[in-house]
Scaffold this active site. Sequence first.
Site, PDB file in Angstrom:
ATOM      1  N   GLU A 171       0.824  -1.206   0.000  1.00  0.00           N
ATOM      2  CA  GLU A 171       0.000   0.000   0.000  1.00  0.00           C
ATOM      3  C   GLU A 171       0.861   1.260   0.000  1.00  0.00           C
ATOM      4  O   GLU A 171       0.562   2.229  -0.699  1.00  0.00           O
ATOM      5  CB  GLU A 171      -0.950   0.002   1.202  1.00  0.00           C
ATOM      6  CG  GLU A 171      -2.165  -0.882   1.047  1.00  0.00           C
ATOM      7  CD  GLU A 171      -3.157  -0.348   0.024  1.00  0.00           C
ATOM      8  OE1 GLU A 171      -3.045   0.840  -0.364  1.00  0.00           O
ATOM      9  OE2 GLU A 171      -4.038  -1.109  -0.400  1.00  0.00           O
ATOM     10  N   GLU A 174       2.288   1.642  -3.502  1.00  0.00           N
ATOM     11  CA  GLU A 174       1.280   2.044  -4.477  1.00  0.00           C
ATOM     12  C   GLU A 174       0.904   3.511  -4.334  1.00  0.00           C
ATOM     13  O   GLU A 174       0.750   4.223  -5.339  1.00  0.00           O
ATOM     14  CB  GLU A 174       0.034   1.174  -4.341  1.00  0.00           C
ATOM     15  CG  GLU A 174       0.226  -0.256  -4.832  1.00  0.00           C
ATOM     16  CD  GLU A 174      -1.026  -1.094  -4.685  1.00  0.00           C
ATOM     17  OE1 GLU A 174      -1.014  -2.257  -5.149  1.00  0.00           O
ATOM     18  OE2 GLU A 174      -2.023  -0.603  -4.098  1.00  0.00           O
ATOM     19  N   GLU A 175       0.730   3.986  -3.099  1.00  0.00           N
ATOM     20  CA  GLU A 175       0.253   5.343  -2.894  1.00  0.00           C
ATOM     21  C   GLU A 175       1.344   6.396  -3.025  1.00  0.00           C
ATOM     22  O   GLU A 175       1.069   7.534  -3.436  1.00  0.00           O
ATOM     23  CB  GLU A 175      -0.417   5.468  -1.516  1.00  0.00           C
ATOM     24  CG  GLU A 175      -1.720   4.681  -1.401  1.00  0.00           C
ATOM     25  CD  GLU A 175      -2.510   5.042  -0.156  1.00  0.00           C
ATOM     26  OE1 GLU A 175      -2.039   5.912   0.628  1.00  0.00           O
ATOM     27  OE2 GLU A 175      -3.591   4.471   0.049  1.00  0.00           O
TER      28      GLU A 175
END
Length: 283
Positions: A171, A174-175
């Site tokens: 996460e 990805e962010e």
Amino acid sequence: MVVSASEDPSNNDNAINALSGEEIHQLLKAREDRYDGVEVDVENMHNDVRRFASSLKASITHWARQGKKGVWIKVAKEQAKLVPVAIEEGFWYHHAEPSYVMLVLWIPKTPCTIPDNASHQVGIAAFVYNSKGEVLVVQEKCGPYKDSGLWKMPTGRIKQGEGIKEGAIREVREETGIDTEFIQVVGFRDGHNAPFGKSDLLFVCMLKPISFDIVIQDSEISAAKWMAVDEFAAQPKMQQSKLLKDIASVCVANMQGRCRGFSSIEIPSRKPSAFYCSAIDTE
């Protein structure tokens, strides 16, 4: 897909003797599970509704005579026209995924002990801090904090088959484009009334960066940056929410060495798993 009773390892002599030759030929291929039930194999089965209905009726009778309890049928989306047939025989929906629906039947006249579908969804919040005393923060394009001005930790849902630490690392990457090393879980929030009637577990994870150049995820993130940890914790919206305030306090305390969290211990198994625990003092 139909098999003779002699080809089905779940059959026994008494059940075979109780069936006619025609019924035996119609039995669905199935394998026994660990709970006195069976899992039906229809992955490569024909889509003839009448033949399936006949085979299913005969098989249910056979399984009942064997003393079986739960019957599971995984129906691929390409076989959707078989679903009404199973429903007519008493099956109900247990859960569904993009490629299939799982149907289940409880045969005996006793209370059903088949577990419900998953009751919780699992998410992570990632507290990523560097040697300068800064924390990685983002602002979201959607969700409850959209346009709120709050700089928050990267968050997201764990995917099926994914571990907590792997999900946290993914996460963050990805962010923000930042690669990280998982350190600990410092706590979790147990919430309820989440979408689709589920409950919700949010694991708060501590991570250290191993790269530092931010590249935001345009579809979900409007901005990302490194922020001084004191500034992060002092944000008005952070202070106004008891949950956010408490999470920030625990994360800062862990970063400063004032509290310990739970490290991950990998468990050797054919089904990958991890045990999260606090370190044991040996002195």
